[in-house]
Every structure is written in structure tokens, then in C-alpha cells.
Design an enzyme around this catalytic site. Structure first.
Site, PDB file in Angstrom:
ATOM      1  N   SER A 294       0.868  -1.180   0.000  1.00 61.68           N
ATOM      2  CA  SER A 294       0.000   0.000   0.000  1.00 61.68           C
ATOM      3  C   SER A 294       0.898   1.221   0.000  1.00 61.68           C
ATOM      4  O   SER A 294       2.058   1.148  -0.420  1.00 61.68           O
ATOM      5  CB  SER A 294      -0.914  -0.027   1.231  1.00 61.68           C
TER       6      SER A 294
ATOM      7  N   ASP B   1       2.386   4.686   2.408  1.00 60.35           N
ATOM      8  CA  ASP B   1       3.104   4.778   3.677  1.00 60.35           C
ATOM      9  C   ASP B   1       2.181   4.666   4.879  1.00 60.35           C
ATOM     10  O   ASP B   1       2.626   4.327   5.979  1.00 60.35           O
ATOM     11  CB  ASP B   1       3.879   6.102   3.744  1.00 60.35           C
TER      12      ASP B   1
ATOM     13  N   SER C 151       0.048   6.740  -2.995  1.00 63.94           N
ATOM     14  CA  SER C 151       0.240   7.992  -3.736  1.00 63.94           C
ATOM     15  C   SER C 151       1.633   8.567  -3.534  1.00 63.94           C
ATOM     16  O   SER C 151       2.325   8.890  -4.499  1.00 63.94           O
ATOM     17  CB  SER C 151      -0.821   9.016  -3.309  1.00 63.94           C
TER      18      SER C 151
END
Length: 624
Positions: free
Chosen positions: A201, A203, A234
Site C-alpha cells: 500500500s 506509507d 500515492s
């Protein structure tokens, strides 16, 4: 020596009537030279750097009349446009008249390659047997299926899991269902069953894992378990730092994910410094990235409404914040680092290359999957058998030969309650270990007795963890030796690793385990054009060479930030926290990060060779 030959031999190809090759294995690469029908002085694709290899195994033909054994090397070379593509190189060991001898030779090569990948020393007499390899490490994978514009699960299934299976690693996978789910899970885990926890995923999921480990009563042991990140979010700041640490060129999107997956499969860890952050209410949390106030935190939080754009949301958010540039009065105090080498602004001998644009690399957002194909949430999968992805070329129609290090593969995954069946004539996409799977199954991960991972309440602050011996109580006077700056600031950033996000190198001289808080700030009075130039130069890590008078930098062991305004945004590792005074202390090497081997020289050009350094946690050094 990096170029010292370890093994040399002659192999055929698959199909059997193809050319013959001379293979030479060195500590950093596999050299392939065609011998027949016509020798090549400089064969195309003749150098296979081990940094591009995920795994190696032996295969056996399904035909009982074929006495040859097969050596398959899984590689991820860069194409002409710079993107990585999976390729399986299969060589035929057929010099002996019977299968047993041919298999022994192929197994010898497969074991040698795997030892080099995992950092296991080879014996001086080169008596290479499968017993050299320790048992496969056991990984817990936590996947946020909504990360990366909803592509996280698709990327995990099509790219991450096949590569992990190729590397011969054992894993258990859980999809998270909600915020703080990962934190709840790790608080109840039996950590003795795992050699590492890896998040697939952005952070934010790793932030939950780190704080969950430090919120356990046995935090001193829990924080020692290696953690890793495979970027599907992102920002992907930590993954950007891992990518640079491994010597790869800057990357984004799927290329960054493949780079970090390659590094993780090789094993090896680095010390992970953690910031103990105390908020205004006295709540404490732990940070592995940054504490931000001002422009950076404004962009991070205000751009959340553009999350559907992926990393491009930060570009749009930066433009919007530049249009309405704010200045915040505040006070920054810090305890300077004692190392003289840490004084002065960081610099690079030469600027880093820019990462390729995410807009050019990311695939188009996938349409919503149908009910019968989408895997259920909160599911545990052990050594998942995989369906062949569209990017995977056909494999040789071979059956994998059983061996202690390379388990027999299973057929593709069927997301239904009926068990999969094996067709002897069909080759799987990647090796994988046996498992059973029901789509309605809940997490099968073992928990500590009496622990319950399910809770709908918001996560509290971390109650355990190391003592902050450098910090007085928040609001108390600071001891002698601290430096205080007061005035108007556009931004203040307390950074631990080098990257602010995957394509922004905020502190180019930061290294894992350096034990420093890297403080960066921009004073009021900077023009919009100058601030824009700083962020553009940050893509190459050259912003400190612009000579901007408002830009400041210092290294510290602890700091205190006191906003002198009632309105603003404060973030810890990209997560918004309560606004007000905050202070933090660095705890050097408190955790361990799975980074793979460190490159001898960062940013090597393609074709140059590099060798692994022994990490602090090479694969196979875990619990039996």
C-alpha cells in the site's frame, strides 16, 4: 571479487533443438554466451545482473523419455522504454545420460544463484548442495485493496505474489478492511511465527504497523521484527528511499513496485530510525518518515479530495497552495547533532536523474470488478497459487521437480469454493507452495491468547515504547544547548529518510540508520517562483544548491515545534494529527526495515555491475 567466476558450464535451450549456451556465474551476474549454431562475441541479453533476478529453480519435463533437467531463471530486465518486464530464461542440463546426474547439475546452479540472491556465503570448495539454503522466510503481507487508485490488489496479485513465489518465500496475505485494521492485527500477532511484516500500500499502512508493534506490552521484542513496504499508494516516500538505497534509478508507479519487490525478495535489512512524537494532548506516536507543518502538510491534506488522480494529486495540490501561499508564525527549537559531518546543507556530487512521470507509467484505472471475480476482503491466503497475468509470457510445459528448496507448484487460483485441479500438461505462472483457500475464510493468522484484532474505535496514542530522555515535558523550558528559531515560516519539515515522496528527494544525504532528524525550513518572504524552483529542483535533490536565502537546514537529535497561530495543519507521516505544540526525539535503529542489499555505488547505469552488501537481516537468518 565481483567478476570472479563461480560456476561455468554448457547448457542447451528449450525447446531442445534450440541453440546451446555457455553459462558463467559470478557474484553479481549470470553471463550467457551462445555456442551453437554460431558463437556470438557479444550476445544480445547475454548479461543477466542478479539485481534483476527474483528467483531460480529446477524443472523436469512431463515426458518420461526426457532425461534432461531444466534450470529456470526469473528475471525482470528493463525494456527500451525503461519499464521492467518479466522474462523467464530456461536452460537445459543434458550433458549426462540419465536424469539424476542432470538434475544434480541443474540443482547445483539453482542453489548457487539462490545463495547469491539471499546473501548466503558459498563454500570455498564450491561444494554446493541444497542444504546450504536455510528454510524459506515467512512473511505476513498486509494489503490495502483500495490503495493506488484501487489498483493495489490487482498489482499485488499480478506482480508481487508471483515474484514472491519465484523467490521461494513463504507468505500469508491479509487484505485490510478499514483504517487502523493493520494496527489491530499486529497488536495481537504471535510474532515468533513471522520473519517479516510487509505492507502492500502507501506509507499509511506501514505507519499503522509500526505504531501497533510499539503499542504492545512486549514492544522491545516486537519492534525487532523486520518491516517492509511495497508501494501501491500515492506518496511512497519510504519506497523511494529504498529504491535509491538499492542502487536503482528513480522510478514511480509499477516500476517502483517491481524494484522494491526485487529488493525485498533478496532479503537484507537496514536500521530504521524512529521518531517518538509527543502531541499537544500528551499523546505519543512514532514516525518513520516526517513531521510536517505549513506548505507540505497543507498540500498533503488539502489534496486528499483529488486522491483519484494518484500521485498527480500532489502536483495539483502544490499549484493550488502556491496560488494562496500562507505564512505561519512559529517557533522551532532543536538539539543539534554532535557530529561535525552533519553540519551544513546536504549536497550531491551530481544531481539524481528524475523519475519517469507516473502519468506515463500507470495503467488506466480498472473498471469495477464483478462480484464473482473480486476476492473478498479480510481474507488470509497462504502461499497463494496464481493465475497467469496478461504480462506473463508462456512458460515451458514442464513439471517442477521436487526439492527441499523449491516446492512443487500448484495450478492457477480459482476464486470459488471448489478446490483447484492440476493438469499435468499445464505449467503454472510461478512456483508456489500448497495451500487451501475459501473465499469466505476469515483471517487465519495466529493471535496471542486473549487478543482480539477487531475494534471499531479510533486508534489511541502509543502507550508503550522507549523513553524520551532528551525531551523535557511539553511546555517546560528547554535545557541548555538547544537552538531556537522564531519568526514567519512557509514550511517546517522534520525528515528521517531521504525522500519526501517517490520523486522528491528532500534530504539527499540522509541514510537509513544515520540517527539524525533532518530539519528543513523555508522562511517567510520567499516568492512563489522561488518556492516552485525549490520543489522542481527537489526532484533531483539539488535544491540546496540554488542558494535560496529563505531555505534552512540543520541536523538534530530532538526538536520542538510551537505554532504561534491557532489555525494550521500538522502531519506525522502524512497523517493529520491534532494541531498545537509538538516535540520529538529520534531513536536510532529502533526498528529494522527490509531494504535488500545496498548498492556499492548508487545510481549505476544499465550494464554496470554491482554486488550486495550483507544486510543486518539476510533472508534465512530467522527462526526455524
Amino acid at each position: 571479487m565481483a567478476g570472479t567466476p563461480l560456476l561455468h558450464g554448457e547448457f542447451g535451450s528449450y525447446p531442445a533443438r534450440g541453440p546451446r549456451f555457455a553459462l558463467t556465474l559470478t557474484p553479481v551476474a549470470l553471463h550467457v554466451q551462445r555456442l551453437r549454431p554460431r558463437p556470438e562475441a557479444w550476445p544480445q541479453g547475454g548479461l543477466v545482473p542478479l539485481a534483476e533476478v527474483s528467483g531460480c529453480r529446477t524443472l523436469r519435463s512431463s515426458s518420461p523419455n526426457d532425461s534432461a533437467a531444466y534450470l529456470c531463471v526469473y528475471t525482470y530486465p528493463r525494456g527500451r522504454r525503461g519499464s521492467r518486464r518479466r522474462a523467464a530464461r530456461t536452460f537445459r542440463a543434458d550433458r549426462a545420460p540419465d536424469y539424476k546426474e542432470n538434475h544434480a547439475e541443474a540443482q547445483r546452479w539453482a542453489t548457487a544463484v539462490t545463495c547469491l540472491l539471499r546473501g548466503v556465503p558459498l563454500p570455498e570448495d564450491l561444494e554446493i548442495t541444497p542444504e546450504l539454503l536455510p528454510r524459506p522466510p515467512r512473511l505476513l503481507l498486509l494489503v490495502n485493496p483500495f490503495g493506488g487508485r484501487g489498483l493495489a490488489w490487482q498489482w499485488c496479485k499480478n506482480h508481487v505474489l508471483p515474484m514472491i513465489a519465484e523467490a521461494g518465500l513463504s507468505f500469508n496475505l491479509i487484505q485490510t478492511e478499514r483504517q487502523n485494521h493493520a494496527r489491530e492485527l499486529v497488536q495481537g500477532l504471535r510474532l515468533s511465527e513471522w520473519d517479516g511484516i510487509v505492507t502492500v500500500s502507501g506509507d499509511g499502512l506501514l505507519y499503522e504497523v509500526v505504531n501497533g508493534l510499539l503499542d504492545r506490552p512486549d514492544w522491545e521484542e516486537a519492534v525487532k521484527i523486520p518491516v517492509g513496504v511495497l508501494p501501491c499508494g500515492s506518496g511512497n516516500a519510504l519506497a523511494g528511499a529504498v529504491n535509491q538505497h538499492g542502487g536503482f534509478e528513480p522510478a514511480m508507479g509499477l516500476d517502483l513496485l517491481l524494484n522494491c519487490s526485487l529488493l525485498m525478495c533478496r532479503g537484507g535489512g537496514s536500521p530504521l530510525d524512529l521518531l517518538s512524537v509527543t502531541l499537544a494532548s500528551g499523546t505519543r506516536c512514532f514516525s518513520f518518515l516526517s513531521v510536517a507543518w505549513g506548505f507540505v502538510s497543507d498540500v498533503d491534506i488539502q489534496s486528499e479530495r483529488f486522491r483519484v488522480l494518484g500521485p498527480a494529486r500532489f502536483t495539483l495540490g502544490t499549484v493550488l497552495q502556491l496560488a494562496s501561499l500562507h505564512v505561519y508564525p512559529g517557533r522551532l527549537s532543536y538539539l543539534p547533532a554532535s557530529s561535525p559531518a552533519s553540519n551544513g546543507p546536504p549536497a550531491l556530487s551530481q544531481p539524481l536523474p528524475r523519475a519517469a512521470s507516473e502519468l506515463a507509467l500507470a495503467p488506466a484505472p480498472a473498471s469495477a470488478p464483478s462480484q464473482d471475480t473480486h476476492s473478498p476482503l479480510h481474507r488470509s491466503v497462504s502461499d497463494l497459487p496464481l493465475a497467469r497475468g496478461a504480462d506473463f509470457p508462456p512458460e515451458p510445459q514442464l513439471d517442477p521437480s521436487p526439492s527441499p528448496s523449491f516446492p512443487r507448484a500448484l495450478p492457477p487460483l480459482h476464486l470459488s469454493s471448489s478446490p483447484p485441479c492440476l493438469d499435468r500438461g499445464e505449467a503454472p505462472a510461478s512456483p508456489s507452495a500448497p495451500s487451501s483457500l475459501s473465499p469466505s475464510s476469515k483471517s487465519q493468522t495466529s493471535l496471542e491468547p486473549g487478543a482480539s484484532p477487531v475494534s471499531e474505535s479510533p486508534a489511541p496514542g502509543t502507550r508503550h515504547g522507549p523513553k524520551d530522555d532528551l525531551l523535557p515535558p511539553l511546555g517546560s523550558p528547554l535545557p541548555p544547548g538547544w537552538v531556537t528559531l522564531e519568526g514567519d515560516f512557509v514550511l517546517i519539515l522534520a525528515q528521517s529518510p531521504s525522500h519526501l515522496c517517490a520523486d522528491l528527494v528532500a534530504v539527499p544525504n540522509a541514510r537509513f540508520g544515520d540517527g539524525l532528524v533532518h530539519l528543513c525550513w523555508v522562511r517567510g518572504g520567499v516568492s512563489r517562483a522561488s518556492l516552485l524552483r525549490l520543489f522542481l529542483a527537489m526532484e533531483r535533490g539539488s535544491h540546496f544548491g540554488l542558494g535560496c536565502p529563505q531555505l534552512g537546514y540543520a541536523t538534530a537529535r530532538a526538536f520542538r515545534l510551537e505554532p504561534l497561530t491557532h489555525h494550521g495543519i500538522l502531519t506525522v507521516d502524512g497523517e493529520q494529527v491534532e494541531y498545537g505544540p509538538v516535540q520529538a526525539q529520534i531513536h536510532p535503529g529502533l526498528g529494522t526495515l527490509l531494504t535488500g542489499p545496498e548498492a556499492r555505488e548508487p545510481q549505476l547505469a544499465r550494464g554496470e555491475a554491482w554486488g550486495p552488501k550483507c544486510g543486518t537481516v539476510p533472508w534465512g537468518g530467522g527462526k526455524a
